[in-house]
Design an enzyme around this catalytic site. Structure first.
Site, PDB file in Angstrom:
ATOM      1  N   ASP A 153       9.270  55.720  -2.730  1.00 44.94           N
ATOM      2  CA  ASP A 153      10.561  56.050  -3.030  1.00 44.94           C
ATOM      3  C   ASP A 153      11.739  55.559  -2.140  1.00 44.94           C
ATOM      4  OD1 ASP A 153       8.314  57.767  -3.363  1.00 44.94           O
ATOM      5  OD2 ASP A 153       9.053  59.290  -1.879  1.00 44.94           O
ATOM      6  N   TRP A 177      -0.105  51.338  -1.043  1.00 44.48           N
ATOM      7  CA  TRP A 177       0.564  52.164  -0.187  1.00 44.48           C
ATOM      8  C   TRP A 177      -0.371  52.163   1.074  1.00 44.48           C
ATOM      9  CZ3 TRP A 177      -0.934  56.593   2.334  1.00 44.48           C
ATOM     10  CH2 TRP A 177       0.168  57.293   2.687  1.00 44.48           C
ATOM     11  N   ASP A 271      10.249  65.528   2.912  1.00 47.04           N
ATOM     12  CA  ASP A 271      11.042  64.579   2.068  1.00 47.04           C
ATOM     13  C   ASP A 271      12.434  65.201   2.098  1.00 47.04           C
ATOM     14  OD1 ASP A 271       8.959  63.550   1.303  1.00 47.04           O
ATOM     15  OD2 ASP A 271       8.807  64.144  -0.807  1.00 47.04           O
ATOM     16  N   GLU A 322       8.468  67.166  -4.789  1.00 49.91           N
ATOM     17  CA  GLU A 322       8.659  66.308  -4.003  1.00 49.91           C
ATOM     18  C   GLU A 322      10.041  65.799  -4.008  1.00 49.91           C
ATOM     19  OE1 GLU A 322       4.475  64.175  -3.227  1.00 49.91           O
ATOM     20  OE2 GLU A 322       5.813  63.284  -4.782  1.00 49.91           O
TER      21      GLU A 322
HETATM   22  C1  FRU Z   1       6.680  60.765  -3.235  1.00 49.24           C
HETATM   23  C2  FRU Z   1       6.239  60.715  -1.988  1.00 49.24           C
HETATM   24  C3  FRU Z   1       6.829  61.787  -0.939  1.00 49.24           C
HETATM   25  C4  FRU Z   1       6.345  61.112   0.396  1.00 49.24           C
HETATM   26  C5  FRU Z   1       6.058  59.655   0.034  1.00 49.24           C
HETATM   27  C6  FRU Z   1       5.081  58.954   0.796  1.00 49.24           C
HETATM   28  O1  FRU Z   1       6.545  59.674  -4.040  1.00 49.24           O
HETATM   29  O2  FRU Z   1       4.658  61.223  -2.229  1.00 49.24           O
HETATM   30  O3  FRU Z   1       6.593  63.033  -1.280  1.00 49.24           O
HETATM   31  O4  FRU Z   1       7.281  61.388   1.295  1.00 49.24           O
HETATM   32  O5  FRU Z   1       5.902  59.514  -1.329  1.00 49.24           O
HETATM   33  O6  FRU Z   1       5.166  57.572   0.943  1.00 49.24           O
END
Ligand code: FRU
Length: 586
Positions: A153, A177, A271, A322
């Protein structure tokens, strides 16, 4: 009990140049001691700004505790190479000079394979410089992508003193990730991005998940007039909201000692997107909580209280909500809510609601069952807007990927790019009001000398030389009740077919034969958007090394593609069209 196996001094002097002379290695000692099947200590004695760590994405994950004079400074996870080195990532030792540094490394058990002794310790290197590996086929030419490492994000986007800040969900220790950190890039023209030092790193409250940033011009926070105040989710045992501030234009951040500033009992609570409500003069924040959003309010950006919730029965609930955002456009408020999964093309997508925020609560104009998508492609997620954009503009940016396959896309040292920036407006389409995303005008600065051509049935060359990055403006008439289609193709016969179906009122993009598609079952697909366009119309296509973004009059469609060579031809199904072809370059 395992026998303690010691490999003392396993790593010798490093004096070679790596990667074609881009990394200058120092002659230094790095001593490795493997203490058990899963445990090793790496002692780093002496200088060298970076310890370069070899990564193999298929290797088991290790947790690394960084100790300096026996005090723990940080921890992170990394997949240390065993059989082959995919790429190197740097551990910055800059702040630890003069102290005895130990990396305490614990392999996590995974598929019962891999021991500490199997790690390719010889590939550890001390170096004063780190240059990520150079060109990759799918590195975009004009979209932002991190120099190396994983990105998701866009975060904390704020405009201040002529600079557009982009923070982003970042893993500096691999292109999968993990280790969520706020990476940071800046631009003055919305097209030339420069990645600078990471802004906010994980702490004992948790990893640094998504959030926002604002400029506190009035110094209501007491952090300083003009401070950039960021709010992010501390993702630890629970998800709570924390703040950090910068008084040097976003270059360095200090975490607030009173963190976390917002807590709530929900497993998915994250978020935060802050905005200044003109009506009440108060700061507000919209936060995703499960499958709804919450609004909280504050006078000083530090103390927050709950005001209202929205969304329980509205829009799509096929996934978790999100990354929300609330923006004022004209006399309306638009609530943007990203959702994963449940998008129109499967997986991640961005929905929105047009309505009114009265300073305390949001009321939508439309009925609960109406779901509106901001972009009908498969690679448009976590979309949020810049705070404080000049001239009343509302400028959005999306992460150009999808959680269905983001970790599997065929790049190596980096993963993921963002969409091009888009200016948002509300327009009429038929008798509906829709949120329109238009390429930000800054994109035009990239245009090289245009070529005009007429599209025909047989594939026609776009340029004399193959270009990876270009914009096409296609003008044509949608034949009543019939189809108009345009196909991009390369020398290998790989193609992306785009069709306006006049009878169905639909635009589609078929990427099933676009190139490399086999890395995920859900990647080869046809995405569809409703359109009311009829008669004379225009389609703008932004093509980069690994993406096609299609802007129609009343829809947008963003899709990744991985052609083995650039698409260098175009043809239509016989529909006559005028195209203007712009090579794009920074
Ligand atoms: C959206 C998300 C958010 C979170 C982030 C973690 O893509 O899942 O809700 O803050 O990515 O990396």
């Amino acid at each position: 009990m395992n026998i303690l196996e010691r490999l003392v001094g396993a790593v010798a002097m490093i004096a070679s140049l790596l990667g074609g002379g881009i990394t200058k290695a120092l002659a230094q000692d790095v001593r490795v001691e493997t203490l058990s099947e899963r445990h090793a200590l790496v002692r780093v004695d002496g200088g060298g700004r970076y310890l370069l760590l070899p990564v193999q994405e298929s290797a088991p994950e290790a947790t690394v505790n960084v100790l300096a004079d026996t005090r723990k400074e940080r921890d992170f996870t990394v997949r240390l190479a065993m059989d082959k080195v995919d790429y190197l990532v740097p551990l910055d030792l800059g702040g630890l000079a003069g102290r005895k540094v130990i990396l305490d490394i614990n392999l996590r058990p995974r598929e019962g394979r891999g021991t500490a002794a199997q790690i390719d310790w010889k590939a550890l290197k001390l170096s004063d410089v780190f240059e990520p590996e150079g060109h990759e086929t799918y590195r975009p030419l004009y979209h932002f992508a991190p120099d190396y490492g994983w990105m998701n994000d866009p975060n904390g986007m704020v405009y201040k003193d002529g600079e557009w800040h982009l923070f982003f969900q970042y893993n500096p220790f691999g292109s999968q990730w993990g280790n969520m950190t706020w990476g940071h890039a800046v631009t003055r023209d919305l097209v030339s991005w420069k990645q600078i030092d990471n802004a906010i790193e994980p702490d004992p409250l948790g990893a640094i998940f998504s959030g926002s940033a604002v400029e506190d011009k009035e110094n209501v926070s007491g952090f300083g007039a003009g401070a950039i105040v960021a709010m992010f989710t501390s993702a630890g045992q629970s998800q709570t909201q924390s703040i950090a501030y910068s008084v040097d234009g976003g270059r360095t951040f200090t975490k607030y000692a009173g963190n976390p500033v917002i807590v709530y009992d929900a497993p998915d609570f994250r978020d935060p997107k802050m905005f200044l409500d003109k009506g009440t003069g108060q700061w507000k924040v919209v936060i995703a909580a499960g499958q709804e959003v919450q609004f909280w309010t504050s006078k000083n950006l530090r103390e927050w209280s709950y005001e209202s919730s929205f969304g329980r029965t509205y829009g799509s609930h096929a996934g978790v909500w999100e990354c929300p955002d609330l923006v004022r456009i004209g006399d309306k408020d638009v609530l943007i809510v990203n959702i994963n999964p449940g998008g129109p093309a499967g997986g991640s997508a961005t929905q929105y609601f047009v309505g009114k925020f009265d300073g305390h609560a949001f009321r939508p104009d439309e009925a609960p069952e109406v779901t509106r998508w901001m972009d009908h492609g498969k690679d448009h997620y976590a979309t949020v807007t810049w705070s404080g954009a000049p001239d009343g503009r509302v400028v959005a940016l999306a992460w150009m990927s999808n959680w269905e396959y983001a970790g599997a896309v065929p790049t190596k040292v980096f993963r993921s790019a963002n969409s091009i920036p888009r200016d948002l407006s509300l327009v009429k389409s038929g008798n509906e009001t829709i949120l329109k995303s238009s390429p930000s005008p800054e994109m035009e600065a990239l245009r090289g000398t245009p070529v005009r051509k007429k599209v025909s049935k047989s594939p026609m060359a776009l340029f004399a030389e193959p270009h990876q990055a270009y914009e096409l403006v296609i003008r044509f008439n949608i034949p009543k009740g019939k189809e108009a289609s345009f196909t991009l193709r390369n020398d290998e016969g790989e193609k992306v077919e785009m069709t306006f179906d006049g009878a169905a009122g639909e635009f589609s993009m078929d990427r099933r034969a676009s190139g490399e598609t086999g890395f995920s079952k859900t990647f080869p697909t046809v995405t569809k958007a409703p359109t009311n366009a009829e008669g004379k119309t225009e389609l703008r296509l932004f093509v980069d090394a690994a993406s096609v973004e299609a802007f129609g009059e009343d829809f947008v469609m963003t899709n990744l593609v991985f052609p083995s060579t650039p698409y260098n031809r175009i043809y239509s199904n016989g529909v006559k069209a005028d195209i203007t072809i712009y090579p794009l370059a920074k």
